[in-house]
Scaffold this motif. Structure first.
Motif, short mmCIF file in Angstrom:
data_model
loop_
_atom_site.label_atom_id
_atom_site.label_comp_id
_atom_site.label_asym_id
_atom_site.label_seq_id
_atom_site.Cartn_x
_atom_site.Cartn_y
_atom_site.Cartn_z
N PRO A 12 0.82 -1.22 0.00
CA PRO A 12 0.00 0.00 0.00
C PRO A 12 0.85 1.28 0.00
O PRO A 12 0.57 2.22 -0.73
CB PRO A 12 -0.82 -0.11 1.28
CG PRO A 12 -0.89 -1.57 1.55
CD PRO A 12 0.44 -2.11 1.10
N ALA A 13 1.91 1.29 0.78
CA ALA A 13 2.79 2.46 0.82
C ALA A 13 3.57 2.58 -0.48
O ALA A 13 3.82 3.69 -0.96
CB ALA A 13 3.74 2.37 2.00
N ALA A 14 3.94 1.43 -1.08
CA ALA A 14 4.64 1.47 -2.37
C ALA A 14 3.73 2.05 -3.44
O ALA A 14 4.19 2.81 -4.31
CB ALA A 14 5.10 0.07 -2.75
N LEU A 15 2.44 1.72 -3.39
CA LEU A 15 1.49 2.31 -4.34
C LEU A 15 1.44 3.82 -4.19
O LEU A 15 1.45 4.56 -5.18
CB LEU A 15 0.09 1.73 -4.12
CG LEU A 15 -0.17 0.32 -4.58
CD1 LEU A 15 -1.56 -0.14 -4.15
CD2 LEU A 15 -0.02 0.21 -6.08
N GLN A 16 1.39 4.27 -2.96
CA GLN A 16 1.33 5.71 -2.70
C GLN A 16 2.60 6.40 -3.20
O GLN A 16 2.55 7.46 -3.82
CB GLN A 16 1.14 5.96 -1.22
CG GLN A 16 0.95 7.41 -0.86
CD GLN A 16 0.77 7.60 0.64
OE1 GLN A 16 0.85 6.66 1.42
NE2 GLN A 16 0.55 8.83 1.05
N LEU A 17 3.73 5.79 -2.96
CA LEU A 17 5.01 6.37 -3.39
C LEU A 17 5.11 6.39 -4.91
O LEU A 17 5.53 7.39 -5.50
CB LEU A 17 6.17 5.58 -2.79
CG LEU A 17 7.56 6.07 -3.14
CD1 LEU A 17 7.78 7.48 -2.61
CD2 LEU A 17 8.61 5.14 -2.57
N GLN A 18 4.71 5.31 -5.57
CA GLN A 18 4.77 5.28 -7.03
C GLN A 18 3.78 6.27 -7.64
O GLN A 18 4.07 6.89 -8.67
CB GLN A 18 4.51 3.86 -7.56
CG GLN A 18 5.62 2.89 -7.27
CD GLN A 18 6.96 3.29 -7.86
OE1 GLN A 18 7.08 4.11 -8.75
NE2 GLN A 18 8.02 2.69 -7.33
#
Length: 131
Positions: A12-18
């Motif tokens: 979920p955090a990787a999605l936000q960062l990308q």
């Protein structure tokens, strides 16, 4: 169940960062003809390494397993200026081909994280329903 649940890991955090990274790259492409515009980007590997170093669990016994680090996008996701290969005479550092390639890379990584989350959710549904 929220997406911040440890069951989903860092995705979920990787999605936000990308997503944040793709917004920056889109802004770079949109300003390709703006004099003096400086291209910016976020280094995902650097953010992940900083997060893992900050979230290293303390173990009382070397035989104990450590927990998975949680990726916090917040203050660690500071954009940095991209080093130009050949800056324009007007001071613009955007190379449209590089930006398009970086956007495609970020979109691919975003899609991969979505795939991991989708598979995890389907697995949880199967475990709960037995179907």
């Amino acid at each position: 169940m929220a997406l911040e649940d440890p069951l989903f890991g860092i995705h979920p955090a990787a999605l936000q960062l990308q997503r944040q990274r793709m917004e920056l790259i889109a802004a770079n492409i949109a300003n390709a003809d703006t004099p003096g515009f400086q291209a910016r980007d976020i280094d995902f590997r650097q953010v992940l390494a900083a997060t893992q170093a900050a979230a290293a669990p303390q173990r009382s016994n070397p035989a104990h397993l450590g927990g998975a680090p949680q990726l916090s996008v917040g203050e660690r996701a500071e954009p940095s200026f991209r080093v130009p290969m050949q800056p324009a005479q007007d001071g613009n550092t955007v190379d449209v081909q590089v930006e398009q390639a970086q956007f495609a890379d970020a979109a691919l990584r975003y899609r991969a994280s979505m795939g991991f989350l989708d598979a995890r959710i389907k697995g949880l549904i199967t475990a709960l329903t037995g179907q």
